[in-house]
Design a protein around this motif. Sequence first.
Motif, PDB file in Angstrom:
ATOM      1  N   VAL B  58       0.825  -1.205   0.000  1.00 36.77           N
ATOM      2  CA  VAL B  58       0.000   0.000   0.000  1.00 36.77           C
ATOM      3  C   VAL B  58       0.856   1.251   0.000  1.00 36.77           C
ATOM      4  N   ILE B  89      -7.784   9.236   8.119  1.00 34.32           N
ATOM      5  CA  ILE B  89      -6.634   8.757   7.351  1.00 34.32           C
ATOM      6  C   ILE B  89      -6.316   7.324   7.738  1.00 34.32           C
ATOM      7  N   TYR B  92      -8.784   5.038   6.242  1.00 33.92           N
ATOM      8  CA  TYR B  92      -8.594   4.945   4.793  1.00 33.92           C
ATOM      9  C   TYR B  92      -7.498   3.943   4.458  1.00 33.92           C
ATOM     10  N   TYR B  93      -6.366   4.072   5.166  1.00 33.00           N
ATOM     11  CA  TYR B  93      -5.266   3.165   4.856  1.00 33.00           C
ATOM     12  C   TYR B  93      -5.535   1.757   5.354  1.00 33.00           C
ATOM     13  N   PHE B  95      -8.328   0.375   5.290  1.00 26.42           N
ATOM     14  CA  PHE B  95      -9.153  -0.195   4.238  1.00 26.42           C
ATOM     15  C   PHE B  95      -8.292  -0.665   3.077  1.00 26.42           C
ATOM     16  N   ARG B  96      -7.348   0.167   2.689  1.00 22.59           N
ATOM     17  CA  ARG B  96      -6.463  -0.228   1.591  1.00 22.59           C
ATOM     18  C   ARG B  96      -5.677  -1.482   1.953  1.00 22.59           C
TER      19      ARG B  96
END
Lengths: 860, 174
Positions: B58, B89, B92-93, B95-96
């Motif tokens: 990622v 944030i 978000y990461y 999730f990635r």
Amino acid sequence: MSYHYNETFENPDYHFSETLEIDRRGSSQRNPFSYQTPHDSSQSDYYGERRGREQNYPVAIPMASLGPGSDCSQDLPSTSPYGNFTGNLSFEPEPELTYTPHSTSHMLDYPYTHGISSGSEDSFIRRRNRRPPDDIFMTSSSMLETDPMCREEEDLIGSLASMSTNERIKAIQKMPETMRKKREIRNKVLKEITKKSRHRGAQCTQGTWGVSFGRFGNTLSEYFHQLRPWHKTLKIIGAEFGTSVLSYFVFLKWLLNLNIFSFLINFGFITIPQFLAAEPNNLSFTGLELLTGAGYFQQTVLYYGFYTNATISKVENGPSYNMQLAYIFTVGIYFVICFLILLFSMARFFSRNFVKLTKAFSVNASKLLCTWDFNITNEKAVKLQQKNLLTQIKEGLTEVNKEVLNFSVKERVGRIATHLLAWVVSLATAVASCAGVYFLSINNLELFMKGYSNDLQRQTAMLVLPVIVSLLNTLIPFFFSWLGYLEKFQTPGQHIYVTIIRNIILKISIVGILCYYWLNIVATSESQCWETLVGQDIYRLALVDFIFCLLGSFFGEFLRRIIGTTVCMNLGLPEFDIGRNVLDLIYAQTLTWIGILFSPLLPGIQMIAFLIVLFVKKVSLMRNCQPPRKVWRTAQMTTSFIFLLFCPSFLGVLSVIGVTVWRLKPSEECGPFRGLPSMYAAVDQWIQILESYTVSKWVVWIYHNLISSELFFFIISTVVLIVTYLYLEIIQARKTMTKLLQNQIINAGKDKKFLLQKLRREQRAKRSSSALGGRGQQRSSSSYHPSMQPAQEVPGYSERAFDRSQNTSYHEHPFSVEISSSSDFPPGGEPSPSRAVALALRARAAALGEDSDGSGGFQP
Amino acid sequence: MTAAQRGTGQGTDAYKRFSELLPKEERENACSARVPKSQILTLPELRANPFQQRICHVFSTSETEDDSMSFEDFLDMLSVFSDSATSDIKSYYAFRIFDFDNDGILDRKDLEQLVNCLTGQGEGSRLSSTEMDQLIQNILEESDIDKDGSINLAEFQHVVSRSPDFASSFKIVL
């Protein structure tokens, strides 16, 4: 509500539907969101670029991205559509109410008003999406330089440039982007700013000042960072035992800092001046005093009795230092600061952890999606955590599958009787130990007043009370947890909380009975200096408690490990008991707070004790313990610990201190307040002195009219009550609003399903007719909608495509669902826009009707 | 810029740790060098992490898709995992990281892989397929708000926002 409903409904230009091109031209100006977030226009760059280029859009597609991070859901899937849609089997029409009620909460977090007020900042953060470079469709990266992208970036930069420096830095930091991208953006923004304000030189210098100041702060914080002594310790603990055990150490560290702070305050403002006026100490020091705190220490700065009531001045006619005032103000201000610190940290924890958890939170999903503790880096610990998770998952699954136990009446009565009995037993234990402590202490005092023939005998007698108290504090909790096992609670959480409550009751009532003894018996006894006696008592209690804490980690953890690993193998390694340890800390801190008035240096002693406890616990933990098997709800536990520290402990201490300062008569022959009717009288006297000076009239006025006036406090409390009431009402209104919005989401879901059903029927009819009519018709339709050709050749694809785009728009704006369903109309279909709108209208009417049936009470 | 550095508050520390990963001759220009994935994974902070491959992937900006990391990538990673990163944030990461096939949604396959990472891949520690199905079904029931059979970013962030422990556990201390 209905206003937005209609507004968005009539605004089909949210969407990329080809069918509504005419409408879009006409109505794009009406879209309220296209104004608020103009740079949102092309957030789905792939869609925008793929379709927009082919169709040569006259207007950029406005999208209000109000939902959290809507772009990933629409960007990423679109980059690899074929790989993406294969796994998606759903969107069969489902029975009603597929939208579970908890589904709305993100609208609470991001209500649409929020988007209007601060949308610009929020939206571009989410919109700019860093794509992994290996995405299949990134072959089209050159196409990203097309219009929408450029415009988006321009808008972004424009909005950034209009912010203040701080805001801009924050906004850029908040973007989920690589650093290179952020730097690019920042440079562009800076260029933009300099372009704009070339004629305003002042701003630039201000900016550079800010920058250099920020750099200075950075270097400073870096140095401080290297100085943090606990960093490594905490990291190691976190790496092996996870956040729950770590929270105990963080709490301990917090208390340690609090004590360092209060030690510094007391030492600086009370002790150092006293050193200047110190009398010689002619008592002998044998070493045993360290344990009892009596003897030699009586004549040191450790205790209240040693402090002078004089006004200290080294220089003739120079500035003087009034010890009375220093004493009372230092302690008073310290408690005010403590109060504020506790209040604010408690409020912060509450708002963070409880407001969000208003709804019953089923464990599974959250457990799996956010459970992994990235702190843990030890390989063994990782394995262990994985194992624990696995067993928990398995347990959880069996629990879900199990039917809810239905107890018969008899069983239920039996249960309640057990609980009642356990409560009676535990309360009786607490009362009994209180009574024991009370009579022991009175007995002790009598003996003490009579005097001992032997000094050693006297000193041992002093230690009896603290040892008994610590024994009670250590042993009874084991009894309580055994009691808890007998009760067979339904959930482990209940067990933990009930045990903690019982322990708190025990500890607080013991401290309470001791306070009663100090304030009512010792203070009225004929001893020379009762404050020092109380101070000594507290010193001994704190010290013995500390020793018991060390012994506890020796016997409770070290010996337990030896037994668990050699004698009874099935016991295994002991777990670190977070609850019990935290309660010990709270007890120790309570003693310190009570003792501050009687023994100003007690925080210093407690500081050393906590430091040693920190290291002993750490070593014991690493050597003896294993990580807890249960997943503790760390945040919640921390909140309740802070709450416990505040509610019984700190407030109790405040009342004790209040009684001492306002009601009790200080000793006649020692201490800073000797000869006064009460400690507070010192302040009164000071005010009287001030009244004779004209310069300080305002202080006197403030004192009379604000601090010592009932009217003022009456008004203040009235105002506070009114504000509280207003907030309560606001909360009620918000709750109602939540329910309304929830209903709206459910309605939107119904709309969507209804429309999809219609759509499917239309399509089926269409397909059968086109099968009859040959391929000509299809070709015509595909030339009409070139980009959607695959949708018709792969059956079912179109549905998913709509589904996808609907989802995205649904998250961008809760009210845009209707439109998405109306505008994403079958590409190959005759159904004209007007027909789609009519369908949607009918659906909405139906949904509204149901809504008013179901929740009429909430309608305004 | 210094955003990430400020985020971690330990720029020099990070630099030191990063340059230690490089072979000796490249240490002078650590800012421009790339550390291969195998080296990154030897970091004690990542070594035991079951998501190490994903984290590498990622945060890497490598164009050759070898998941190597530059110093900036490294700082990016640290700033996301630091205390000062916002929950948005972080989620978000996260999730990635959990999105194993990089398609922008957590579908059943992703969830299955996620559960496998969480419970370990050993023989004795696997869930049976019915258990796995049941589990994933439960997860989807709770968090898949729009019932499309997968969890998208918004839904994920919604779940995360209700778990106050997330911010403290999604953290790597250097």
